[in-house]
Motif scaffolding. Structure first.
Motif, PDB file in Angstrom:
ATOM      1  N   LEU A   1       0.851  -1.190   0.000  1.00 30.98           N
ATOM      2  CA  LEU A   1       0.000   0.000   0.000  1.00 30.98           C
ATOM      3  C   LEU A   1       0.883   1.235   0.000  1.00 30.98           C
ATOM      4  CD1 LEU A   1      -2.945   1.189   0.346  1.00 30.98           C
ATOM      5  CD2 LEU A   1      -2.448   1.216   2.800  1.00 30.98           C
ATOM      6  N   ASN A   2       0.662   2.146  -0.944  1.00 34.72           N
ATOM      7  CA  ASN A   2       1.473   3.352  -1.062  1.00 34.72           C
ATOM      8  C   ASN A   2       0.590   4.590  -1.115  1.00 34.72           C
ATOM      9  OD1 ASN A   2       4.418   2.305  -1.902  1.00 34.72           O
ATOM     10  ND2 ASN A   2       2.862   1.000  -2.839  1.00 34.72           N
ATOM     11  N   ILE A   3       0.833   5.513  -0.203  1.00 36.18           N
ATOM     12  CA  ILE A   3       0.200   6.832  -0.249  1.00 36.18           C
ATOM     13  C   ILE A   3       1.214   7.763  -0.899  1.00 36.18           C
ATOM     14  CG2 ILE A   3      -0.868   8.671   1.080  1.00 36.18           C
ATOM     15  CD1 ILE A   3      -1.401   6.561   3.280  1.00 36.18           C
ATOM     16  N   ILE A   4       0.829   8.353  -2.016  1.00 39.02           N
ATOM     17  CA  ILE A   4       1.780   9.075  -2.870  1.00 39.02           C
ATOM     18  C   ILE A   4       1.465  10.569  -2.853  1.00 39.02           C
ATOM     19  CG2 ILE A   4       2.737   9.276  -5.198  1.00 39.02           C
ATOM     20  CD1 ILE A   4       1.677   6.390  -5.695  1.00 39.02           C
ATOM     21  N   PHE A   5       2.490  11.347  -2.551  1.00 43.15           N
ATOM     22  CA  PHE A   5       2.398  12.806  -2.629  1.00 43.15           C
ATOM     23  C   PHE A   5       3.326  13.261  -3.754  1.00 43.15           C
ATOM     24  CE2 PHE A   5       1.567  11.487   1.672  1.00 43.15           C
ATOM     25  CZ  PHE A   5       0.471  12.242   2.062  1.00 43.15           C
ATOM     26  N   ASP A   6       2.816  14.042  -4.676  1.00 43.33           N
ATOM     27  CA  ASP A   6       3.624  14.502  -5.794  1.00 43.33           C
ATOM     28  C   ASP A   6       4.406  15.756  -5.419  1.00 43.33           C
ATOM     29  OD1 ASP A   6       2.995  12.561  -7.921  1.00 43.33           O
ATOM     30  OD2 ASP A   6       0.951  13.239  -7.540  1.00 43.33           O
ATOM     31  N   MET A   7       5.082  15.669  -4.314  1.00 41.48           N
ATOM     32  CA  MET A   7       6.001  16.715  -3.866  1.00 41.48           C
ATOM     33  C   MET A   7       7.109  16.035  -3.068  1.00 41.48           C
ATOM     34  SD  MET A   7       4.223  18.592  -0.600  1.00 41.48           S
ATOM     35  CE  MET A   7       3.697  17.669   0.857  1.00 41.48           C
ATOM     36  N   GLY A   8       8.276  16.680  -3.085  1.00 45.48           N
ATOM     37  CA  GLY A   8       9.399  16.109  -2.374  1.00 45.48           C
ATOM     38  C   GLY A   8      10.375  17.174  -1.942  1.00 45.48           C
ATOM     39  N   GLY A   9      11.652  16.818  -1.910  1.00 46.21           N
ATOM     40  CA  GLY A   9      12.666  17.726  -1.435  1.00 46.21           C
ATOM     41  C   GLY A   9      12.804  18.983  -2.275  1.00 46.21           C
ATOM     42  N   ASP A  10      12.462  18.897  -3.563  1.00 44.56           N
ATOM     43  CA  ASP A  10      12.517  20.093  -4.409  1.00 44.56           C
ATOM     44  C   ASP A  10      11.440  21.101  -4.032  1.00 44.56           C
ATOM     45  OD1 ASP A  10      14.628  18.961  -5.736  1.00 44.56           O
ATOM     46  OD2 ASP A  10      13.505  18.426  -7.535  1.00 44.56           O
ATOM     47  N   HIS A  11      10.385  20.642  -3.396  1.00 47.82           N
ATOM     48  CA  HIS A  11       9.310  21.532  -2.952  1.00 47.82           C
ATOM     49  C   HIS A  11       9.571  22.075  -1.551  1.00 47.82           C
ATOM     50  CE1 HIS A  11       7.490  18.877  -6.003  1.00 47.82           C
ATOM     51  NE2 HIS A  11       6.692  19.897  -6.286  1.00 47.82           N
ATOM     52  N   ASN A  12      10.206  21.247  -0.731  1.00 49.24           N
ATOM     53  CA  ASN A  12      10.514  21.648   0.646  1.00 49.24           C
ATOM     54  C   ASN A  12      11.761  20.888   1.079  1.00 49.24           C
ATOM     55  OD1 ASN A  12      10.711  22.116   3.381  1.00 49.24           O
ATOM     56  ND2 ASN A  12       8.576  21.638   3.848  1.00 49.24           N
ATOM     57  N   LYS A  13      12.858  21.623   1.218  1.00 48.61           N
ATOM     58  CA  LYS A  13      14.144  21.004   1.506  1.00 48.61           C
ATOM     59  C   LYS A  13      14.120  20.216   2.814  1.00 48.61           C
ATOM     60  CE  LYS A  13      17.592  23.656   0.498  1.00 48.61           C
ATOM     61  NZ  LYS A  13      18.713  24.648   0.583  1.00 48.61           N
TER      62      LYS A  13
ATOM     63  N   ALA B   1      11.083  10.465   1.180  1.00 44.53           N
ATOM     64  CA  ALA B   1      10.947  11.697   0.404  1.00 44.53           C
ATOM     65  C   ALA B   1      12.038  11.750  -0.654  1.00 44.53           C
ATOM     66  CB  ALA B   1      11.034  12.912   1.323  1.00 44.53           C
ATOM     67  N   GLN B   2      11.636  11.767  -1.923  1.00 39.98           N
ATOM     68  CA  GLN B   2      12.573  11.892  -3.028  1.00 39.98           C
ATOM     69  C   GLN B   2      12.560  13.329  -3.540  1.00 39.98           C
ATOM     70  OE1 GLN B   2      11.458   8.738  -5.758  1.00 39.98           O
ATOM     71  NE2 GLN B   2      11.777   7.158  -4.207  1.00 39.98           N
ATOM     72  N   ASN B   3      13.104  13.558  -4.719  1.00 37.20           N
ATOM     73  CA  ASN B   3      13.190  14.928  -5.219  1.00 37.20           C
ATOM     74  C   ASN B   3      11.817  15.559  -5.428  1.00 37.20           C
ATOM     75  OD1 ASN B   3      15.981  14.763  -5.246  1.00 37.20           O
ATOM     76  ND2 ASN B   3      16.051  14.038  -7.361  1.00 37.20           N
ATOM     77  N   ASP B   4      10.915  14.811  -6.070  1.00 40.36           N
ATOM     78  CA  ASP B   4       9.601  15.389  -6.370  1.00 40.36           C
ATOM     79  C   ASP B   4       8.447  14.471  -5.988  1.00 40.36           C
ATOM     80  OD1 ASP B   4       9.957  13.449  -8.235  1.00 40.36           O
ATOM     81  OD2 ASP B   4       9.610  14.710  -9.987  1.00 40.36           O
ATOM     82  N   LYS B   5       8.736  13.459  -5.183  1.00 43.05           N
ATOM     83  CA  LYS B   5       7.697  12.539  -4.709  1.00 43.05           C
ATOM     84  C   LYS B   5       7.990  12.198  -3.249  1.00 43.05           C
ATOM     85  CE  LYS B   5       5.459  11.255  -8.644  1.00 43.05           C
ATOM     86  NZ  LYS B   5       6.014  12.317  -9.528  1.00 43.05           N
ATOM     87  N   THR B   6       6.933  11.934  -2.500  1.00 46.35           N
ATOM     88  CA  THR B   6       7.072  11.393  -1.151  1.00 46.35           C
ATOM     89  C   THR B   6       6.125  10.212  -1.035  1.00 46.35           C
ATOM     90  OG1 THR B   6       7.651  13.547  -0.225  1.00 46.35           O
ATOM     91  CG2 THR B   6       6.917  11.868   1.320  1.00 46.35           C
ATOM     92  N   TYR B   7       6.621   9.116  -0.484  1.00 48.46           N
ATOM     93  CA  TYR B   7       5.825   7.901  -0.359  1.00 48.46           C
ATOM     94  C   TYR B   7       5.703   7.529   1.118  1.00 48.46           C
ATOM     95  CZ  TYR B   7       7.105   7.460  -5.294  1.00 48.46           C
ATOM     96  OH  TYR B   7       7.311   7.695  -6.623  1.00 48.46           O
TER      97      TYR B   7
ATOM     98  N   GLU C   1       5.658  25.607  -4.537  1.00 47.55           N
ATOM     99  CA  GLU C   1       6.400  25.726  -5.790  1.00 47.55           C
ATOM    100  C   GLU C   1       7.676  24.887  -5.722  1.00 47.55           C
ATOM    101  OE1 GLU C   1       8.350  29.208  -8.662  1.00 47.55           O
ATOM    102  OE2 GLU C   1       7.206  29.729  -6.851  1.00 47.55           O
ATOM    103  N   LYS C   2       7.999  24.277  -6.830  1.00 44.60           N
ATOM    104  CA  LYS C   2       9.148  23.379  -6.922  1.00 44.60           C
ATOM    105  C   LYS C   2      10.379  24.136  -7.410  1.00 44.60           C
ATOM    106  CE  LYS C   2      10.568  19.305  -9.634  1.00 44.60           C
ATOM    107  NZ  LYS C   2      10.097  18.340 -10.653  1.00 44.60           N
ATOM    108  N   LYS C   3      11.513  23.903  -6.770  1.00 42.76           N
ATOM    109  CA  LYS C   3      12.760  24.515  -7.212  1.00 42.76           C
ATOM    110  C   LYS C   3      13.318  23.735  -8.396  1.00 42.76           C
ATOM    111  CE  LYS C   3      17.270  26.188  -5.713  1.00 42.76           C
ATOM    112  NZ  LYS C   3      18.166  26.479  -4.566  1.00 42.76           N
ATOM    113  N   VAL C   4      13.774  24.460  -9.421  1.00 41.27           N
ATOM    114  CA  VAL C   4      14.303  23.832 -10.634  1.00 41.27           C
ATOM    115  C   VAL C   4      15.816  23.992 -10.667  1.00 41.27           C
ATOM    116  CG1 VAL C   4      14.289  23.862 -13.153  1.00 41.27           C
ATOM    117  CG2 VAL C   4      12.159  24.258 -11.880  1.00 41.27           C
ATOM    118  N   TYR C   5      16.508  22.909 -10.956  1.00 42.22           N
ATOM    119  CA  TYR C   5      17.964  22.929 -11.081  1.00 42.22           C
ATOM    120  C   TYR C   5      18.313  22.831 -12.563  1.00 42.22           C
ATOM    121  CZ  TYR C   5      17.796  22.129  -6.086  1.00 42.22           C
ATOM    122  OH  TYR C   5      17.547  22.263  -4.739  1.00 42.22           O
TER     123      TYR C   5
END
Length: 989
Positions: free
Chosen positions: A579-591, A628-634, A763-767
């Motif tokens: 079972l995975n609860i997926i958020f489409d935000m990660g470290g790029d959204h909040n360090k 928490a990954q770059n743009d996803k959190t599980y 907002e997501k930070k872009v590298y």
């Protein structure tokens, strides 16, 4: 290719497996003798969920067969009971080197004219015998020059990589082999419709040994030897074995061999070894996958039944005296410090195997073991763990630890010993034995859904003379062990009879410098072929049609009461769920998000301590994680379906009621600091992390955009807890893999409470990727080899490039029969490992990259650079090799099946690229119509003439600066610059 093993955790075979559900209601486990429709006798084990049929041919060959139709593939192993234990004392490394040579062909495979070629090979063999006994160094060099000369002449009649070309043409993957103490194992995973051709190829391959292209392959083994010298883990492991086994080859003969023996090989000894041990009554064929039992064993017998049985005895190896007091060893190297404590045990098939296995799981199971809770959970050390290994004659139980900042290795050793004392005193819960047995069943259930894992279990059983009946009931036997019996055993077993090995930072004064012998590149004869391969290619197999997925029908959808979308796929195999609860935000959204997710591991709630939380999950047979990954959190939960609701309730309790613990946070920051310090000592992390990111992004990379230690220390841990709790208030979606989705949704409705409208993501930070070209980024590191990574920024991602780039990588840059491998390793002997690839982006807005890698001796650097750059600008056009690569690529796609939870995750990857369908169908049809001209056009447009940033790691004092200056401006970067580590001060608790 063909890496020898340095550590193998003993594989426990299961009573419960997911691959097949037994229909037998009787729980009795016993071996039964049966006969198939063709009259072949075989053994089977009642209540064996793996469905093994074990045949023994008349010549003694063992054949392990198991059926699984999840995909139209068969995992194959050919195992030989012969490894480095049986190397002659004057020829260590022989078994491993022989393994390499079995890929070179026979008197039929890999030759243009065997009658002429064998005359040169005989001369080369005689020269090596002279070379071996000659003591005058100048005369020795003269003989080697003659070997080099004759080898070049012999290569006029040889064809490189014919075996690899044939396995590739089958659509095989994982073509490889390994050598260890008691085994040499050859591997392929093949499409099921290619079984006949594979069997004909392998029966020819093992019929005769031909030592062609010998001296170039010997150089490749030297490069492998050098890689081992650059691996501090291997050095610690070898020192541990030397202490445990002062007499036995386990500790006295390294699989790779000594430098002196590698410099003075005997082709006569290698042939004698092959003739003695590579006989059917010392070998096994293992096939697991989509097969028909009766038809398959007949085919195996037709191909391998003709081999002649020979009388065979293995050497009697020395017996070890008891260890009566601690043995202390030290090794040195540039990587972070560590310590190991190892206890020698009896081997496979002993009662000690069962008892040590149980002790190991009580000590460390990743959740609720003594090391897990008392050292890792409480952050008393940087990390600690243990694992057992069981071999034919002996085994060992190894405990390892890494110090936290300011801690000595001696202190870590004492902490490990303290936990062993707790085991001896019985300071663990009564329910732990049953829980760890269930945990083993759970992990093995997952493991044996994989045909490769099951086939590996079979070949291990063969190598270790294990009765399959005993392996089927192994875990049931563990259940019978009482706590008292285990504690009594621990008090007898874990005494002052251990070997402690300290891996300290410092100069290794035992490094062997290897001279570049100056090999003349041999002829590859790429456009030519033997009569064998010509006939082989004419044989047509039954057609295997590809199958593609309609993701929108394969992935079902429902919703929770809170209107959260639930994607689900039913698990048809077993009662496990994911079972995975997926958020489409990660470290790029909040360090701070990844920091908060990691901190959750070390805190408890108002009801449970952090340690109690781990125990409660372990009792349920449930694992949880927050990542928490770059743009996803599980936020994930997996385990036994029957406990899903209780596991989710516990997870939600932790999520809602986590309590900040300042002391745990201080230790967490210290752990991060020490992790950074340790990470920058690892050359793989420096090259593939620091240097590669610098080559892509320059100074403005995600890797360098970090919070410094002082910033971390200043954070209030309550803020991190609130970040985790607040995640629930953001938009989210759920993926469920398992049975009974209604029950899963019901559990979510009950326990996963959400209130109010969910928030949009910040907002997501872009590298931004930088342009490449004209730069050489170098980091100094104390190592024998030098490693180079060439990186060129290409065009933005385009789905239309996927077909051509896939075919290009097969033909040009990856695999044993690729252009790069043949030229760099097979012809010129410049590297053990070399590859190139056109790497497609993982996100639709990112760029593709052209990459090339070579790891070589420092004194070959200039040649390696020139050879690689020449290839990257001048792709050889070989029509036959192209057609083989094309056929191989098509067959791999045709045999590929995306199943189970992989359906959802593969669709996620495609959506990241802006693709909403199974694009393999388009790729397949495109590749079918491609020509060598099309591939050359792709190369000219996307690869040729690219401008590279070149990342280099190596020892500065050995570096050939002039060869690097040809590539661009050299900039030396220290590791702190690469990773942006500013604060170098010790973090005090």
């Amino acid at each position: 290719m063909m890496k020898f093993k340095l550590l193998l955790v003993s594989m426990l075979l299961v009573f419960v497996s997911s691959c097949k559900q037994s229909t037998t209601t009787n729980n009795e486990v016993k071996t039964e003798q049966k006969t198939d429709a063709n009259g072949f006798a075989y053994e089977t084990v009642a209540n064996d969920p793996t469905g093994l049929r074990l045949y023994t041919l008349k010549n003694g060959l063992k054949v392990y067969l198991s059926k699984n139709t999840d995909e139209p593939k068969i995992q194959t192993y050919i195992a030989v009971r012969a490894g480095s234990n049986y190397d002659p004392k004057e020829s260590t490394g022989l078994a491993h080197y022989l393994e390499h040579m079995v890929f070179k062909g026979t008197h039929k495979i890999g030759t243009l004219d065997w009658e002429k070629e064998k005359e040169y090979l005989k001369k080369i063999s005689d020269l090596y015998e002279q070379h071996r006994t000659e003591e005058d160094l100048e005369k020795k060099k003269a003989i080697y020059k003659e070997i080099d000369k004759v080898s070049l002449e012999a290569s006029n009649f040889s064809i490189a990589n014919e075996y690899d070309k044939m396995t590739s043409s089958l659509g095989a993957t994982g073509t490889n082999a390994h050598t260890w103490f008691e085994e040499t194992v050859y591997k392929n995973k093949i499409p099921a419709n290619e079984l006949d051709k594979w069997l004909s190829l392998e029966s020819e391959r093992f019929s005769t040994l031909v030592l062609r292209l010998f001296h170039t392959e010997l150089e490749a083994v030297f490069e492998e030897f050098n890689r081992g010298q650059d691996n501090d883990f291997r050095k610690r492991y070898a020192a541990m074995l030397e202490g445990l086994f002062p007499k036995h080859p386990y500790g006295q003969q390294k699989t790779i061999g000594t430098a002196e023996h590698l410099k003075n090989p005997s082709l006569v000894d290698i042939n004698n070894y092959f003739d003695k041990y590579y006989v059917p009554n010392n070998m096994a064929v293992v096939l697991v996958g989509d097969l028909d039992f009766d038809a398959t064993i007949k085919k195996v017998n037709d191909n391998f039944g003709k081999f002649e049985k020979k009388e065979l005895t293995h050497p009697v190896l020395p017996k070890e005296d008891a260890i009566t007091q601690p043995v202390i060893n030290e090794v040195f190297g540039p990587t972070s410090e560590s310590v190991s404590i190892a206890y020698r045990s009896k081997g496979v098939n002993s009662e000690e195997e069962k008892l040590v296995t149980l002790c190991d799981m009580i000590m460390a199971n990743g959740n609720a073991g003594l090391l897990d809770l008392n050292l890792n959970q409480k952050q008393v050390v940087q990390r600690a763990g243990c694992s057992p290994t069981f071999l034919n004659d002996y085994g060992y139980h190894n405990f390892t630890g890494n110090p936290k900042s300011g801690q000595t290795l001696e202190e870590v050793k004492d902490l490990l010993l303290e936990q062993i004392e707790k085991l001896k005193k019985g300071e663990f819960d009564e329910w732990m034995i049953e829980a760890v047995v269930n945990d083993l069943k759970l992990s093995q259930t997952r493991q044996y859904e994989n045909n490769t894992a099951l086939a590996s279990a079979y070949y291990n059983a063969f190598i270790h003379h294990e009765k399959w009946e005993n392996k089927v009931k192994f875990l049931n036997d563990l259940k019978k062990v009482t706590k008292k019996e285990l504690v009594d055993f621990a008090n007898k077993f874990y005494q002052n009879n251990y070997v402690v090995t300290y891996k300290r930072k410092g100069e290794d004064k035992n490094i062997v410098k290897v001279e570049n012998p100056g090999i003349t590149p041999v002829n590859l004869n790429r456009g030519k072929s033997s009569e064998f391969i010509q006939a082989f290619n004419k044989v047509e197999s039954a057609t295997l049609e590809p199958k593609f997925i309609d993701y929108k029908t394969a992935i079902k959808e429902t919703k929770t009461a809170n209107d959260i979308n639930v994607s689900f796929i039913t698990n048809q195999k077993n009662d496990l769920f994911d079972l995975n609860i997926i958020f489409d935000m990660g470290g790029d959204h909040n360090k701070k998000l990844s920091l908060a997710a990691g901190y959750l591991e070390y805190i408890g709630t108002d009801k449970y301590s952090a340690e109690e939380i781990k125990k409660e999950f372990y009792k349920l047979g449930i694992n949880y994680y927050v990542s928490a990954q770059n743009d996803k959190t599980y936020v994930g939960l997996r385990g036994l379906k029957e406990n899903l609701s209780k596991g989710l309730e516990l997870l939600e309790h932790l999520w809602d009621n986590a309590k900040a613990d300042p002391e745990a946070y201080a230790k967490y920051v210290e752990k991060i600091y020490k992790g950074r310090q340790d990470g920058k000592t690892q050359k793989g992390n420096i090259l593939w992390g620091g240097l590669m990111n610098y080559g892509k992004y320059g100074e403005n990379s995600r890797l360098r955009d970090i919070m410094q230690i002082d910033e971390l220390k200043a954070i209030n841990p309550e803020e991190l807890v609130n970040i985790v709790k607040d995640m629930k208030n953001y938009k989210q979606r759920i993926f469920y893999y398992g049975k009974d989705v209604d029950a899963a949704v019901s559990a979510l409705n009950t326990h996963h409470k959400l209130y109010g409208e969910l928030k949009d993501y910040p907002e997501k930070k872009v590298y931004k990727e930088t342009e490449t070209g004209g730069n050489v980024f170098f980091t100094n590191y104390d190592m024998v080899q030098s490693e180079l990574l060439f990186l060129a920024k290409g065009a933005p991602f385009d789905p239309k490039n996927l077909a051509a780039s896939t075919l290009f990588n097969t033909y040009f840059g990856s695999g044993l029969s690729s252009i790069v491998f043949q030229e760099i390793r097979e012809s010129k002997s410049l590297a053990y490992s070399a590859f190139a690839s056109y790497s497609n982006a993982s996100k639709k807005d990112d760029s593709n990259y052209v990459m090339a890698y070579v790891g070589t001796q420092a004194n070959k650097l200039s040649q390696a650079v020139d050879a690689m750059m020449d290839l990257m600008n001048n792709m050889p056009e070989a029509e036959k090799q192209f057609n083989a690569a094309k056929e191989a690529t098509l067959k791999k796609i045709a045999a590929q099946r995306i199943t189970k939870s992989s359906i959802f995750w593969s669709y996620e990857r495609l959506k990241n690229l802006g693709i909403d369908n199974d694009n393999r169908e388009e790729m397949y049809n495109t590749i079918k119509n491609m020509t060598i001209t099309d591939l050359k056009s792709f190369f000219d447009k996307n690869v040729k003439g690219e401008s590279y940033n070149v990342m280099v790691i190596g020892n500065k004092k050995d570096l050939d600066v002039k060869s690097l200056q040809k590539l661009g401006k050299i900039t030396e970067l220290d590791v702190d610059k690469l990773f942006n580590y500013v604060d170098k001060k010790e973090v005090k608790q």
